[in-house]
Design an enzyme around this catalytic site. Sequence first.
Site, PDB file in Angstrom:
ATOM      1  N   LYS A  90       0.836  -1.205   0.000  1.00 52.28           N
ATOM      2  CA  LYS A  90       0.000   0.000   0.000  1.00 52.28           C
ATOM      3  C   LYS A  90       0.866   1.248   0.000  1.00 52.28           C
ATOM      4  O   LYS A  90       0.575   2.238  -0.669  1.00 52.28           O
ATOM      5  CB  LYS A  90      -0.945  -0.018   1.218  1.00 52.28           C
ATOM      6  CG  LYS A  90      -2.037  -1.066   1.077  1.00 52.28           C
ATOM      7  CD  LYS A  90      -2.765  -1.371   2.379  1.00 52.28           C
ATOM      8  CE  LYS A  90      -3.706  -2.557   2.194  1.00 52.28           C
ATOM      9  NZ  LYS A  90      -4.351  -2.985   3.439  1.00 52.28           N
TER      10      LYS A  90
ATOM     11  N   GLN B  90      -4.339  -1.552   9.680  1.00 51.16           N
ATOM     12  CA  GLN B  90      -4.235  -2.889   9.078  1.00 51.16           C
ATOM     13  C   GLN B  90      -4.806  -3.943  10.030  1.00 51.16           C
ATOM     14  O   GLN B  90      -4.379  -4.042  11.185  1.00 51.16           O
ATOM     15  CB  GLN B  90      -2.759  -3.192   8.749  1.00 51.16           C
ATOM     16  CG  GLN B  90      -2.550  -4.481   8.006  1.00 51.16           C
ATOM     17  CD  GLN B  90      -3.186  -4.481   6.610  1.00 51.16           C
ATOM     18  OE1 GLN B  90      -3.048  -3.525   5.853  1.00 51.16           O
ATOM     19  NE2 GLN B  90      -3.890  -5.546   6.273  1.00 51.16           N
TER      20      GLN B  90
ATOM     21  N   ASP C   2     -11.031   2.439   4.221  1.00 55.08           N
ATOM     22  CA  ASP C   2     -11.368   1.013   4.102  1.00 55.08           C
ATOM     23  C   ASP C   2     -12.882   0.809   4.031  1.00 55.08           C
ATOM     24  O   ASP C   2     -13.347  -0.280   3.693  1.00 55.08           O
ATOM     25  CB  ASP C   2     -10.834   0.241   5.338  1.00 55.08           C
ATOM     26  CG  ASP C   2      -9.507  -0.440   5.052  1.00 55.08           C
ATOM     27  OD1 ASP C   2      -9.215  -0.707   3.874  1.00 55.08           O
ATOM     28  OD2 ASP C   2      -8.767  -0.711   6.026  1.00 55.08           O
TER      29      ASP C   2
END
Length: 251
Positions: free
Chosen positions: A17, A61, A84
């Site tokens: 990412k 994460q 997200d």
Amino acid sequence: MVIVGDDPASRIYVNNKKKACAECGIYSEEYALPESTTQEELLELIDRLNKKSDISGILVQLPVPEHIDETTIINAINPNKDVDAFHPVNVGKIMVGNFDFVPCTPAGVMELINESGIDVSGKECVVVGRSNIVGKPQAMLLLHKNGTVTICHSRTKDLASHTKNADILVAAVGIPKFITGDMIKPGAVVIDVGINRLENKKLCGDVDFDSAEKIAGAITPVPGGVGPMTIAMLMKNTVRAAVINRTGKQS
Ligand code: NDP
């Protein structure tokens, strides 16, 4: 990007990412915290990032270590920075069909379908898997495109009777080579979300590619199919977040 602990898969995801941000010209900061980080400490960091005006998107994460409650962490992220799309506000917006951010993996699947010129409207769509991050939002996105959607899961009886009916089949199960060619309708579009590591360290999907490709009309590979799209959609959400945070304009 916030990463807690040293899970090797999470480390690879965060590195990918970070690399994607650099390639797109998106400024990024990484906060790599030790496994021993407390929930309070993580919440304090999220609060700081929520208030930081030069940060548009926050990604924690997952999974976080067991002593930290995942839901509390997700709920603490400012929904306007939730790239997200896991915050309940964004989940609710996806349900009503008026959303700013879409979870990256289902968004990537939709982009693949769209870019391939496949019209979802009126098609039988079967999603195998009902997780909050893939299966459920995937089903909603297909429904918003006027697909006739069936969601299958571990309690589904006679799974093949459903999958064989699918014009568009999305596999998000987490079991290597679970969907075999004999479970697929001839000519179907087969999208494999699964990422499984075999004993020989090779990656494979939830679809048995060799038998499925003989029957399917179109099929995505693993690696190289949905995975890269997921990261691309994260970049898209981040740009969207930057616009929202600068202009205050939401969907
Ligand atoms: P989860 O483990 O959260 O969900 C798996 C789903 O599969 C559950 O809904 C489960 O049903 C269902 N399932 C399990 N066994 C069966 C069965 N025998 N028959 C039918 N359904 C079954 O996984 P995720 O949704 O998080 O991920 C799915 C896969 O996608 C994984 O391989 C993961 O690594 C991959 N993934 C890939 C991403 C990418 O970027 N390409 C991103 C995210 C995930 P039930 O709810 O009843 O337990």
